[in-house]
Design a protein around this motif. Sequence first.
Motif, PDB file in Angstrom:
ATOM      1  N   ALA A 175      11.837 -15.246   5.680  1.00  0.00           N
ATOM      2  CA  ALA A 175      11.231 -14.621   6.847  1.00  0.00           C
ATOM      3  C   ALA A 175      10.535 -13.317   6.489  1.00  0.00           C
ATOM      4  O   ALA A 175       9.761 -12.786   7.268  1.00  0.00           O
ATOM      5  N   GLN A 176      10.837 -12.810   5.281  1.00  0.00           N
ATOM      6  CA  GLN A 176      10.232 -11.549   4.875  1.00  0.00           C
ATOM      7  C   GLN A 176       8.784 -11.779   4.461  1.00  0.00           C
ATOM      8  O   GLN A 176       8.449 -12.765   3.813  1.00  0.00           O
ATOM      9  N   ASN A 177       7.934 -10.861   4.823  1.00  0.00           N
ATOM     10  CA  ASN A 177       6.530 -10.930   4.442  1.00  0.00           C
ATOM     11  C   ASN A 177       6.404 -10.732   2.940  1.00  0.00           C
ATOM     12  O   ASN A 177       6.959  -9.798   2.383  1.00  0.00           O
ATOM     13  N   LYS A 178       5.667 -11.596   2.274  1.00  0.00           N
ATOM     14  CA  LYS A 178       5.512 -11.504   0.824  1.00  0.00           C
ATOM     15  C   LYS A 178       4.934 -10.163   0.406  1.00  0.00           C
ATOM     16  O   LYS A 178       5.225  -9.645  -0.660  1.00  0.00           O
ATOM     17  N   ASN A 179       4.078  -9.573   1.236  1.00  0.00           N
ATOM     18  CA  ASN A 179       3.439  -8.312   0.897  1.00  0.00           C
ATOM     19  C   ASN A 179       4.158  -7.104   1.477  1.00  0.00           C
ATOM     20  O   ASN A 179       3.663  -5.990   1.414  1.00  0.00           O
ATOM     21  N   GLU A 180       5.308  -7.335   2.072  1.00  0.00           N
ATOM     22  CA  GLU A 180       6.077  -6.228   2.624  1.00  0.00           C
ATOM     23  C   GLU A 180       6.613  -5.364   1.493  1.00  0.00           C
ATOM     24  O   GLU A 180       7.014  -5.872   0.455  1.00  0.00           O
ATOM     25  N   GLY A 181       6.591  -4.057   1.671  1.00  0.00           N
ATOM     26  CA  GLY A 181       7.067  -3.166   0.624  1.00  0.00           C
ATOM     27  C   GLY A 181       8.540  -3.355   0.335  1.00  0.00           C
ATOM     28  O   GLY A 181       9.350  -3.521   1.239  1.00  0.00           O
ATOM     29  N   ILE A 216       2.384   0.730  -5.814  1.00  0.00           N
ATOM     30  CA  ILE A 216       1.813   1.466  -4.685  1.00  0.00           C
ATOM     31  C   ILE A 216       0.576   0.751  -4.157  1.00  0.00           C
ATOM     32  O   ILE A 216       0.466   0.454  -2.965  1.00  0.00           O
ATOM     33  N   ALA A 217      -0.373   0.447  -5.043  1.00  0.00           N
ATOM     34  CA  ALA A 217      -1.622  -0.192  -4.612  1.00  0.00           C
ATOM     35  C   ALA A 217      -1.374  -1.573  -4.018  1.00  0.00           C
ATOM     36  O   ALA A 217      -2.118  -2.022  -3.142  1.00  0.00           O
ATOM     37  N   TYR A 246       5.512  -0.780  -2.629  1.00  0.00           N
ATOM     38  CA  TYR A 246       6.282   0.458  -2.571  1.00  0.00           C
ATOM     39  C   TYR A 246       5.422   1.490  -1.851  1.00  0.00           C
ATOM     40  O   TYR A 246       4.253   1.687  -2.193  1.00  0.00           O
ATOM     41  N   SER A 247       5.998   2.129  -0.863  1.00  0.00           N
ATOM     42  CA  SER A 247       5.238   3.070  -0.041  1.00  0.00           C
ATOM     43  C   SER A 247       5.429   4.497  -0.536  1.00  0.00           C
ATOM     44  O   SER A 247       6.561   4.959  -0.714  1.00  0.00           O
ATOM     45  N   LEU A 248       4.307   5.181  -0.760  1.00  0.00           N
ATOM     46  CA  LEU A 248       4.336   6.580  -1.175  1.00  0.00           C
ATOM     47  C   LEU A 248       3.195   7.297  -0.450  1.00  0.00           C
ATOM     48  O   LEU A 248       2.043   7.219  -0.864  1.00  0.00           O
ATOM     49  N   PRO A 249       3.485   7.967   0.666  1.00  0.00           N
ATOM     50  CA  PRO A 249       2.428   8.604   1.464  1.00  0.00           C
ATOM     51  C   PRO A 249       1.573   9.556   0.638  1.00  0.00           C
ATOM     52  O   PRO A 249       2.091  10.365  -0.132  1.00  0.00           O
ATOM     53  N   ASP A 250       0.261   9.446   0.810  1.00  0.00           N
ATOM     54  CA  ASP A 250      -0.654  10.280   0.026  1.00  0.00           C
ATOM     55  C   ASP A 250      -2.029  10.260   0.666  1.00  0.00           C
ATOM     56  O   ASP A 250      -2.604   9.191   0.880  1.00  0.00           O
ATOM     57  N   ASN A 251      -2.563  11.435   0.972  1.00  0.00           N
ATOM     58  CA  ASN A 251      -3.938  11.515   1.474  1.00  0.00           C
ATOM     59  C   ASN A 251      -4.767  12.527   0.689  1.00  0.00           C
ATOM     60  O   ASN A 251      -5.774  13.029   1.167  1.00  0.00           O
ATOM     61  N   ILE A 252      -4.322  12.818  -0.550  1.00  0.00           N
ATOM     62  CA  ILE A 252      -5.022  13.786  -1.394  1.00  0.00           C
ATOM     63  C   ILE A 252      -5.938  13.047  -2.360  1.00  0.00           C
ATOM     64  O   ILE A 252      -5.492  12.169  -3.101  1.00  0.00           O
ATOM     65  N   ALA A 253      -7.205  13.405  -2.358  1.00  0.00           N
ATOM     66  CA  ALA A 253      -8.178  12.749  -3.233  1.00  0.00           C
ATOM     67  C   ALA A 253      -8.042  13.261  -4.669  1.00  0.00           C
ATOM     68  O   ALA A 253      -7.613  14.395  -4.902  1.00  0.00           O
TER      69      ALA A 253
END
Length: 580
Positions: free
Chosen positions: A23-29, A175-176, A180-187
């Motif tokens: 039931a888990q999404n294959k692309n779920e982190g 990440i890409a 795995y989720s790693l919040p980031d909005n820095i260019a």
Amino acid sequence: MKSKIFFCTTFCIAFSLNSPLQAQNKNEGFGNPLPQSSSISAVFGEPRNNHFHSGIDFRTNRDTGMVVIAPYDGWITRIKVGYTGYGNALYLDHRNGYSTVYGHLERFAPVVEKFIEDCRYISQKNDLEEFPDNERLCVKKGDTIAYSGNTGGSTGPHLHYEIRRTKTQNPIDPIASGLYSLPDNIAPEISKLIIYDVVEIDGSYFYRRFSALKVHKEKAGVYSVNTDGINALPKNIAFGIMAEDRINDQRGTFAIAATTLRINGIEHFAYIINEFSYTETRFANAFIDYAAKKEKFGEIVKLFSESNCPLSIYEKNVNNGTVAVDTNKKTLFEINTMDHNGNETFLRFSLASKRTTASLLPSISNPDRMTIALPTAQSQLHHRGVKVTIPAKALYGPSVVEIRDSDLIGLQAISRSFSIGPNTIPLQKAIKIEVNLGAMGVNTMDRIYLARLQGAKGIAFIGNAINDSTIVADTREFGTFAVARDTTPPLIKTKNFVDGEVVSDQKYLFFEIDDLGSGIAGFQAYIDNEWAAIDYEPKEKTLRYKLRSNRVQPGISHIIRVVCNDNTGNVSEVITNFIW
């Protein structure tokens, strides 16, 4: 967290029929494998010495023993105990098509520890790699599977974490890929633009740094460079950049994930490091300007591909990234970099060279001991009893290679020293060094070896095969060498106890182990004349024996014998008594 690893194949099969995995999404982190830390010190794809980094490194507060958990339901497929590479490592497969890897571990969960301990005693091997039967050791998301450490080639305590495609075993960017989720909005930030002079030599390309230009930040994510002073350029050029990335709430800087070069709006060269094969990881040496890094100039990512660099990460590669300079009109360039979360930076500039300059061709001053070696053919050099064979595809591009005498003096060296290189040239395949002992003034074959001289870092064993009065060794790194002789046995002594001591308050027996010459080659331990598993930590020069009640009877005297040998056959041993 309590370990819930199961020794039960039927459980895993039954579990899969009604498993929430389906039931888990294959692309779920995946979950965080290190619940006590979300701080990272390295990301996927960073070019390292001889390889690309294949995962994420989690900080562990400079300590060992943090709980490592399964980020997803699965089963253990591989267990490795060792003191090189990933050290103690664990491999899991998951039903969604991915596998995960955990490196540099201190120890495993109790069930896994018991399994691998039994395997070590059955095989009587200290370093071991086991592949449990499919789905024998099952785990559920959140189960404790191991504890973080500092084993193997680690330079400090941390957890190395990888996600791979199970079918190919290719590592992918956690990440890409969204796993795995790693919040980031820095260019990303670009600091320098490097221009290279490009010359063709017998079908291969020779690159030389021509100019390094400082980049100016116009605003967030937009950079420029002043090229007004450039009136003349080589006929053919290529580019490199110095860039780095920062991540929200994370210390330090990180490597960028992708770059695209456009010329007059048309894509000319592009790479993206989101997946690679382990068979190509050493090409990391050609992905960057290896010489610039060795010379402490900085890390330059090349926006061109060397003649012998078939990396799959290159998505666009027109003329190997080489650009023909147009003296009749202005050419517009755009370099677009991206980090692992998709944040982008743009560097835009133009070149309007009025004329071209003559390229500086590589040359040799002494053909007897120098050559322009090509990646497409084998080359050989001879100098005063030393023969060097450079096989085809050992080099990434044309290189001036020489043998010369050296003044460097090494511990245990019994011949004059010689340099092959320079060592700013990287190697993909090993070269062969053959040294005629008579020509080098060496009149013994007893416990001799070919050594790499490393200055203040000492001496390193390369090889000691002897064929008709010639010592032969392979190496994948240029440098300075000499024939050395090691007749001194390794040092070995107890660290945390003395002969006859009661050690009932100890969990381990520690031994100091060291060799100042050819280096440690092997070691064994015996308790009351029975083989015993013992762990080696080269960074701490320590052997560690874990006291276990199923192996050592408490309350009585025992004899432990530890034997160690070096690379030239010298042997030491220590025999001592203890009561546990």
